[in-house]
Design a protein around this motif. Sequence first.
Motif, PDB file in Angstrom:
ATOM      1  N   PRO A 251       0.795  -1.233   0.000  1.00 15.65           N
ATOM      2  CA  PRO A 251       0.000   0.000   0.000  1.00 15.65           C
ATOM      3  C   PRO A 251       0.824   1.278   0.000  1.00 15.65           C
ATOM      4  O   PRO A 251       0.239   2.367  -0.035  1.00 15.65           O
ATOM      5  N   LEU A 252       2.160   1.178   0.040  1.00 16.13           N
ATOM      6  CA  LEU A 252       2.990   2.364   0.213  1.00 16.13           C
ATOM      7  C   LEU A 252       3.879   2.677  -0.982  1.00 16.13           C
ATOM      8  O   LEU A 252       4.331   3.822  -1.115  1.00 16.13           O
ATOM      9  N   THR A 253       4.174   1.707  -1.818  1.00 12.68           N
ATOM     10  CA  THR A 253       5.296   1.862  -2.743  1.00 12.68           C
ATOM     11  C   THR A 253       4.905   1.824  -4.209  1.00 12.68           C
ATOM     12  O   THR A 253       3.786   1.491  -4.586  1.00 12.68           O
ATOM     13  N   ALA A 254       5.914   2.140  -5.009  1.00 13.71           N
ATOM     14  CA  ALA A 254       5.881   1.875  -6.439  1.00 13.71           C
ATOM     15  C   ALA A 254       6.739   0.626  -6.680  1.00 13.71           C
ATOM     16  O   ALA A 254       6.473  -0.419  -6.106  1.00 13.71           O
ATOM     17  N   HIS A 255       7.803   0.771  -7.455  1.00 11.62           N
ATOM     18  CA  HIS A 255       8.574  -0.411  -7.863  1.00 11.62           C
ATOM     19  C   HIS A 255       9.617  -0.825  -6.832  1.00 11.62           C
ATOM     20  O   HIS A 255      10.120  -1.947  -6.871  1.00 11.62           O
ATOM     21  N   GLU A 256       9.973   0.063  -5.904  1.00  8.91           N
ATOM     22  CA  GLU A 256      10.943  -0.295  -4.863  1.00  8.91           C
ATOM     23  C   GLU A 256      10.344  -1.347  -3.932  1.00  8.91           C
ATOM     24  O   GLU A 256       9.126  -1.465  -3.819  1.00  8.91           O
ATOM     25  N   CYS A 257      11.196  -2.083  -3.230  1.00  8.07           N
ATOM     26  CA  CYS A 257      10.721  -3.245  -2.475  1.00  8.07           C
ATOM     27  C   CYS A 257      10.089  -2.896  -1.129  1.00  8.07           C
ATOM     28  O   CYS A 257       9.337  -3.695  -0.571  1.00  8.07           O
ATOM     29  N   GLY A 258      10.402  -1.733  -0.579  1.00  6.23           N
ATOM     30  CA  GLY A 258       9.727  -1.298   0.633  1.00  6.23           C
ATOM     31  C   GLY A 258       9.826  -2.283   1.782  1.00  6.23           C
ATOM     32  O   GLY A 258      10.889  -2.848   2.074  1.00  6.23           O
ATOM     33  N   ASN A 259       8.692  -2.523   2.438  1.00  6.56           N
ATOM     34  CA  ASN A 259       8.634  -3.402   3.608  1.00  6.56           C
ATOM     35  C   ASN A 259       8.165  -4.809   3.270  1.00  6.56           C
ATOM     36  O   ASN A 259       7.722  -5.539   4.158  1.00  6.56           O
ATOM     37  N   GLN A 260       8.270  -5.205   2.023  1.00  8.06           N
ATOM     38  CA  GLN A 260       7.705  -6.502   1.623  1.00  8.06           C
ATOM     39  C   GLN A 260       8.305  -7.685   2.376  1.00  8.06           C
ATOM     40  O   GLN A 260       7.641  -8.692   2.585  1.00  8.06           O
ATOM     41  N   ARG A 261       9.560  -7.577   2.813  1.00 13.15           N
ATOM     42  CA  ARG A 261      10.211  -8.729   3.456  1.00 13.15           C
ATOM     43  C   ARG A 261       9.511  -9.147   4.750  1.00 13.15           C
ATOM     44  O   ARG A 261       9.632 -10.295   5.182  1.00 13.15           O
ATOM     45  N   TYR A 262       8.764  -8.229   5.378  1.00 18.61           N
ATOM     46  CA  TYR A 262       8.122  -8.562   6.649  1.00 18.61           C
ATOM     47  C   TYR A 262       6.865  -9.420   6.455  1.00 18.61           C
ATOM     48  O   TYR A 262       6.328  -9.957   7.422  1.00 18.61           O
ATOM     49  N   LEU A 263       6.433  -9.570   5.206  1.00 17.99           N
ATOM     50  CA  LEU A 263       5.430 -10.577   4.864  1.00 17.99           C
ATOM     51  C   LEU A 263       6.056 -11.726   4.084  1.00 17.99           C
ATOM     52  O   LEU A 263       5.710 -12.886   4.304  1.00 17.99           O
ATOM     53  N   ALA A 264       7.003 -11.407   3.193  1.00 14.67           N
ATOM     54  CA  ALA A 264       7.611 -12.448   2.362  1.00 14.67           C
ATOM     55  C   ALA A 264       8.313 -13.498   3.202  1.00 14.67           C
ATOM     56  O   ALA A 264       8.171 -14.710   2.952  1.00 14.67           O
ATOM     57  N   ILE A 265       9.067 -13.078   4.210  1.00 13.04           N
ATOM     58  CA  ILE A 265       9.829 -14.045   5.005  1.00 13.04           C
ATOM     59  C   ILE A 265       8.905 -14.933   5.839  1.00 13.04           C
ATOM     60  O   ILE A 265       9.069 -16.157   5.839  1.00 13.04           O
ATOM     61  N   PRO A 266       7.898 -14.393   6.559  1.00 12.30           N
ATOM     62  CA  PRO A 266       6.975 -15.301   7.257  1.00 12.30           C
ATOM     63  C   PRO A 266       6.202 -16.220   6.308  1.00 12.30           C
ATOM     64  O   PRO A 266       5.942 -17.379   6.645  1.00 12.30           O
ATOM     65  N   TRP A 267       5.834 -15.710   5.136  1.00  9.21           N
ATOM     66  CA  TRP A 267       5.118 -16.543   4.165  1.00  9.21           C
ATOM     67  C   TRP A 267       6.003 -17.685   3.674  1.00  9.21           C
ATOM     68  O   TRP A 267       5.582 -18.846   3.640  1.00  9.21           O
ATOM     69  N   LEU A 268       7.229 -17.367   3.306  1.00  8.72           N
ATOM     70  CA  LEU A 268       8.164 -18.410   2.879  1.00  8.72           C
ATOM     71  C   LEU A 268       8.485 -19.364   4.024  1.00  8.72           C
ATOM     72  O   LEU A 268       8.639 -20.573   3.820  1.00  8.72           O
ATOM     73  N   ASP A 269       8.588 -18.826   5.231  1.00 10.98           N
ATOM     74  CA  ASP A 269       8.833 -19.660   6.416  1.00 10.98           C
ATOM     75  C   ASP A 269       7.752 -20.725   6.541  1.00 10.98           C
ATOM     76  O   ASP A 269       8.043 -21.907   6.761  1.00 10.98           O
ATOM     77  N   HIS A 270       6.504 -20.317   6.409  1.00 13.92           N
ATOM     78  CA  HIS A 270       5.409 -21.288   6.505  1.00 13.92           C
ATOM     79  C   HIS A 270       5.483 -22.312   5.374  1.00 13.92           C
ATOM     80  O   HIS A 270       5.357 -23.526   5.611  1.00 13.92           O
TER      81      HIS A 270
END
Length: 608
Positions: A251-270
């Motif tokens: 909800p905050l960014t354009a093409h830069e990665c922003g805060n995506q890792r704080y969902l990507a890492i838990p999702w990949l962890d699961h």
Amino acid sequence: MRFPTLFLLLIASTLSAQEAPYDIFPEAEAPYYRVRYEASDKPGELAFPVKYTIWIPEDVDQLKGVIVHQHGCGEGSCKSGLTGAFDLHWQALAKKHHCALMAPSYEQPQDADCQLWCDPRNGSGDAFIKSLTDLGRMSEHPELATVPWALWGHSGGGHWAGGMTLLHPEKVAAVWLRSGVPLLNANESRPAIKPHTVPDAATGVPIMCNPGTKEGFTVKDGRFAGVWPANEAFFTAMRAKGSLIGVAVDPLTAHECGNQRYLAIPWLDHCLSVRLPSGGGDPLNAMPTESPWLAPLTGTTAVPASEFSGDKSTAVWLPNEAIAKAWMAYVKDTRIPDTTPPPAPTEIQIKGNEITWNAEADLESGISHFIIERDGEFLTTVGEETKNPFGRQLFQGLQYSDTPIQPLVEMRYTDDATVDGKAHRYEVITVNTAGLKSTTPADHWTTLFDGKTLDGWEATSRANWRVEDGAIVVDSGEKGFLLHEDTYANFELRVEFKADRETNSGVFLNTKPNPEELTRDCYELNIAPPENPFPTGSLVARAKYAGAGDSDDWREFDIRVENARVTVKLDGKEIVDYAGDSPSEGNRIGLQLNSGRVAFRKIMVRKL
């Protein structure tokens, strides 16, 4: 045979000059490994040179997978891949699942056609697979060539990661596509991009698409306005086939990665938790589908599938309640809750006025910065000055494609305000990006030997004390000690040792620098053959233990010294419990050379 192979690979990687901006990068020394391949002049083969760098967690005997962090297109993004394997936050995910962490870096000129590498059918897929074999050989982890993959890709890296998923679905445990997806239908306006076909097996791979809201979702114009339509088309086509695919709009960014890792890492962890097989060589487990949550494609609220009233074949698929709740927080404002403090720093070393330490990142929220306390009072912060224009404050900084900034920051601080002659007590505290601080646990251990140098140690005689293969080794010279500079009264000590069968050595506890009377100046925990009056495990002149045998393998002492009482465990078995009337008057820890060869490693102490 490892060294000739390594030598040849390193020579191959430096045959031609590497041009800017790809000529500056962190060195790759174990547990990091790197190979570099030159471009081919044959059609359909590798179009640009590429470096593959991996990190392998220490003390992992058998790897279970490899997490691939793939940058996007253009020189800036390609260059950022040079530090991807050094990212502490992504390393925490890899370590948890006994995976390697890989970051490729394609040496693409700025104006060159990105499709020449981000379409894996143009040679980059084959180069990646080849690198797993070569890096497996270098790292002595040959299983790297066959383990499953978890793929993360940004922009053109999303094209690549998605393409590899469609080409090799049986190898992919999960794939996260940040701002880039593979094409499934021909696009007349971009004829150079070849469409992919979707094999049935690909629908069983969990996929998450992650565009920024300013990439055509809420902002409909600009350079990246086509990202959302491409994501929407890919999602719709895949979901119609029953794919386990979701969309999380940043909800905050354009093409830069922003805060995506704080969902990507838990999702990949699961996904890794449920899909990685327990046995090496076994196929991936099927992704569980019993309790998913669903959400409208452009919505922000997810519910259990049984409660979803819309068309399930067009709904965002989320694997369970925990991920669904994290997803809802992310698509709202990216502030995913975290209530668990980060791990406390370890291996804190103090040499003069310089403090160094090591720290593992918090899996949920990474590392923001460190707080240094001196004598129980706040002294300073380290890393807080690293600004991040793309998201939360991170100790290592953050580049456009979600990788650390060069040069890599060190966990090091020099206290210029010390008072000569005054000993200070320092504490290092980790702060994660959610603002939570590490706590010093009751069993906080300090490492006395860093595995690389003799910093903090001093010899009392002329002997050949040295570091070999991560251990302190001595085998000749004058009898004497290697003393640690710190002092300890009541403490626990763990140390591994390896001695030749005829060696006479020992670990000295509460010792004076040059002990003369063993029952007054020190406790000597002996390392000696069975025929010695005090064999291995004995407290010389105090308590004899005769059951150690004469093994020349690595062994471990676990020692507790408290108020004139000494207990000793050898390889986990308690062998000495001494509480005599002859306490030592010293306060140093020492390693002894008497005769023969001996090695020590993993030396850790905890004050009581």
